[in-house]
Design an enzyme around this catalytic site. Structure first.
Site, short mmCIF file in Angstrom:
data_model
loop_
_atom_site.label_atom_id
_atom_site.label_comp_id
_atom_site.label_asym_id
_atom_site.label_seq_id
_atom_site.Cartn_x
_atom_site.Cartn_y
_atom_site.Cartn_z
N TYR A 88 0.84 -1.20 0.00
CA TYR A 88 0.00 0.00 0.00
C TYR A 88 0.87 1.25 0.00
O TYR A 88 1.91 1.29 0.66
CB TYR A 88 -0.88 0.05 1.25
CG TYR A 88 -2.05 -0.90 1.25
CD1 TYR A 88 -3.28 -0.52 0.71
CD2 TYR A 88 -1.94 -2.16 1.81
CE1 TYR A 88 -4.36 -1.38 0.74
CE2 TYR A 88 -3.02 -3.03 1.85
CZ TYR A 88 -4.23 -2.63 1.31
OH TYR A 88 -5.29 -3.49 1.33
N TYR A 102 -0.77 -10.21 0.30
CA TYR A 102 0.33 -9.78 1.16
C TYR A 102 0.20 -10.40 2.54
O TYR A 102 -0.88 -10.77 2.97
CB TYR A 102 0.40 -8.24 1.24
CG TYR A 102 -0.85 -7.59 1.79
CD1 TYR A 102 -1.05 -7.47 3.15
CD2 TYR A 102 -1.80 -7.07 0.93
CE1 TYR A 102 -2.18 -6.86 3.65
CE2 TYR A 102 -2.95 -6.46 1.41
CZ TYR A 102 -3.13 -6.36 2.78
OH TYR A 102 -4.26 -5.78 3.27
N ARG A 127 -3.36 -12.06 3.27
CA ARG A 127 -4.64 -11.56 2.77
C ARG A 127 -4.81 -11.98 1.31
O ARG A 127 -3.89 -11.84 0.50
CB ARG A 127 -4.70 -10.02 2.79
CG ARG A 127 -4.76 -9.34 4.14
CD ARG A 127 -5.91 -9.69 5.04
NE ARG A 127 -7.19 -10.01 4.47
CZ ARG A 127 -8.14 -9.14 4.12
NH1 ARG A 127 -7.94 -7.86 4.24
NH2 ARG A 127 -9.30 -9.56 3.65
N HIS A 134 -7.51 -8.24 -2.73
CA HIS A 134 -8.80 -7.61 -2.43
C HIS A 134 -8.76 -6.13 -2.72
O HIS A 134 -7.69 -5.51 -2.72
CB HIS A 134 -9.20 -7.84 -0.97
CG HIS A 134 -8.26 -7.20 0.01
ND1 HIS A 134 -7.07 -7.78 0.40
CD2 HIS A 134 -8.32 -6.02 0.67
CE1 HIS A 134 -6.44 -7.00 1.25
NE2 HIS A 134 -7.17 -5.92 1.43
N HIS A 188 -10.75 -2.67 -1.27
CA HIS A 188 -11.68 -2.10 -0.29
C HIS A 188 -12.68 -1.22 -1.01
O HIS A 188 -12.31 -0.45 -1.91
CB HIS A 188 -10.92 -1.26 0.74
CG HIS A 188 -9.95 -2.04 1.57
ND1 HIS A 188 -10.28 -2.56 2.80
CD2 HIS A 188 -8.66 -2.39 1.35
CE1 HIS A 188 -9.23 -3.19 3.31
NE2 HIS A 188 -8.23 -3.11 2.45
#
Lengths: 240, 199
Positions: A106, A145, A155, A158, A160
């Site tokens: 991120y 990640y 995870r 995905h 959000h």
């Protein structure tokens, strides 16, 4: 006049606040029961947004932060409709998304995963649904990640998703997963959702009809917000 | 067998995660991307009424500040009118996003004090801010309200505060007043745990 009330939120369909396999929820979940509140103006109205609030490029994550060419990764289109529980489209509502880059990193000052930042990828976008509730984003597929929950948690890929609807009580944040990802079944955050059908509803389907041939693959993801009640008979008129 | 009702199911909620700022407040994540971030200004320049500042901290069940929380505010204007439900001042959105300081966890809301709003069955609700909290570890966004400590009479008659069976818990929704400044802490868990609503 008070806007129409909403269907009760089905708390058995949503994850519980306390879900111990998702460790962070343990200290961040209220221990007392939520107090049930019938809708008033405070819950049944909500903010609205217009095309003056956003820019046309905001829904194109391949271009909205590009510094030196396109970001690295699998080019995808994510599209779908925002509907309510009555299967009616939710028009002109703000949809915001955020995600990791193709390496699973991120662009956030608190993310220290060793995968590199992509200089051409911001990782967020926003758009308004059209009159038919349709929305579309272009982006790159996010990477899986690792995260600290158990020592070895990953995870699934995905995105959000944040949606408003017309009432503040329709406000929803969820996550979109990708068809065929084996990490979905292993993820303690996904598995906070008790009903497998509710998990399946968060898995976007590969949609070959919406691809751009020789350019971008596509996934379809419909989002459902709480529905408004029909008021057939008032049982307690205003003022009583 | 019976006929199908054909209702859809609401999409299940998932946590906003630790990086919620990327999507909803990228400036706080450390980068500029949008011409204008939404939710930075609740009132606009023309709002009537008393300008107020609310500060506070969200804490978890261990007493630690929840530094990665994102709070959304939804409120009426000083006349008690919600945008979309009646005439409000030009530029008054009534909605905003509040992010605490990443180091201290202290948040600050700058807005105008809302007016009383008509509630259900013709009962007036005391002035209040509607709050919605999302964060890592919060699986479904938490709804609560902030009432004002200098509105004791209105608060005593408020139909929503009156629903709280344990009278001492009502105080968890009332901000301490100091002139135009208010202090409001939110406790996700533990004593005194803030009252949250299923709206």
């Amino acid at each position: 006049m008070t806007p129409a009330e909403l269907y009760q939120r089905n708390r058995e369909w949503h994850p519980p606040a306390y879900a111990p396999d998702y460790k962070t929820s343990v200290a961040r979940s209220p221990r007392n029961a939520l107090l049930s509140l019938q809708g008033s103006m405070s819950e049944l109205t909500g903010p609205t947004f217009g095309h003056n609030d956003i820019d046309p490029l905001d829904n194109d994550l391949i271009r909205n932060y590009a510094q030196s060419g396109d970001p690295i990764g699998e080019r995808i289109i994510v599209h779908g409709r925002v509907l309510d529980e009555n299967a009616r489209p939710v028009p002109n509502t703000l949809v915001e998304i955020w995600q990791a880059n193709a390496g699973g990193r991120y662009r956030h000052k608190k993310d220290t995963y060793l995968a590199p930042i992509d200089p051409s990828f911001g990782g967020c976008g926003r758009t308004l649904t059209d009159a038919d509730g349709q929305y579309v984003f272009r982006t790159v597929k996010p990477g899986a990640y690792p995260w600290r929950n158990w020592v070895n948690n990953w995870r699934p890929a995905h995105i959000h998703v944040s949606v408003f609807g017309a009432a503040f009580a329709q406000r929803l944040i969820t996550q979109m997963y990708f068809e065929g990802d084996p990490l979905i079944a292993k993820c303690p955050i996904v598995q906070t959702i008790p009903d497998k059908r509710a998990v399946d509803q968060l898995v976007a389907a590969l949609d070959l009809n919406a691809t751009v041939p020789l350019d971008s693959i596509a996934y379809k993801f419909d989002i459902v917000l709480r529905g408004h009640r029909s008021t057939f008979f008032e049982n307690r008129p205003e003022g009583n | 067998m019976v006929q199908s009702l054909h209702y859809l199911k609401e999409s299940a909620s998932q946590t906003a995660g630790p990086y919620v700022h990327i999507g909803l407040a990228p400036g706080d994540a450390g980068f500029d991307i949008y011409r204008r971030e939404l939710g930075r200004d609740i009132t606009g320049p023309n709002a009537q009424g008393t300008r107020i500042t609310v500060t506070g901290t969200v804490t978890d069940g261990t007493g630690a500040p929840v530094k990665d929380v994102l709070i959304e505010v939804w409120q009426a204007n000083a006349a008690g009118v919600y945008p979309g439900a009646g005439e409000v001042e030009e530029g008054f959105r009534g909605w905003g996003r509040v992010i605490p300081d990443f180091d201290t966890g202290v948040f600050e809301v700058k807005t105008v004090k809302p007016g009383a709003v008509m509630g259900r069955n013709g009962r007036l609700m005391a002035p209040h801010l509607n709050l919605w909290l999302v964060a890592r570890g919060i699986n479904v966004g938490l709804n609560t309200r902030m009432y004002f400590g200098d509105e004791a009479a209105a608060n005593a008659a408020d139909p929503v505060l009156g629903l709280i069976e344990q009278a001492h818990r009502r105080q968890t929704l009332v901000a301490l007043a100091d002139g135009n400044r208010y202090h409001f802490d939110i406790r996700l868990q533990g004593d005194p745990e803030t009252v949250f609503f299923d709206v």
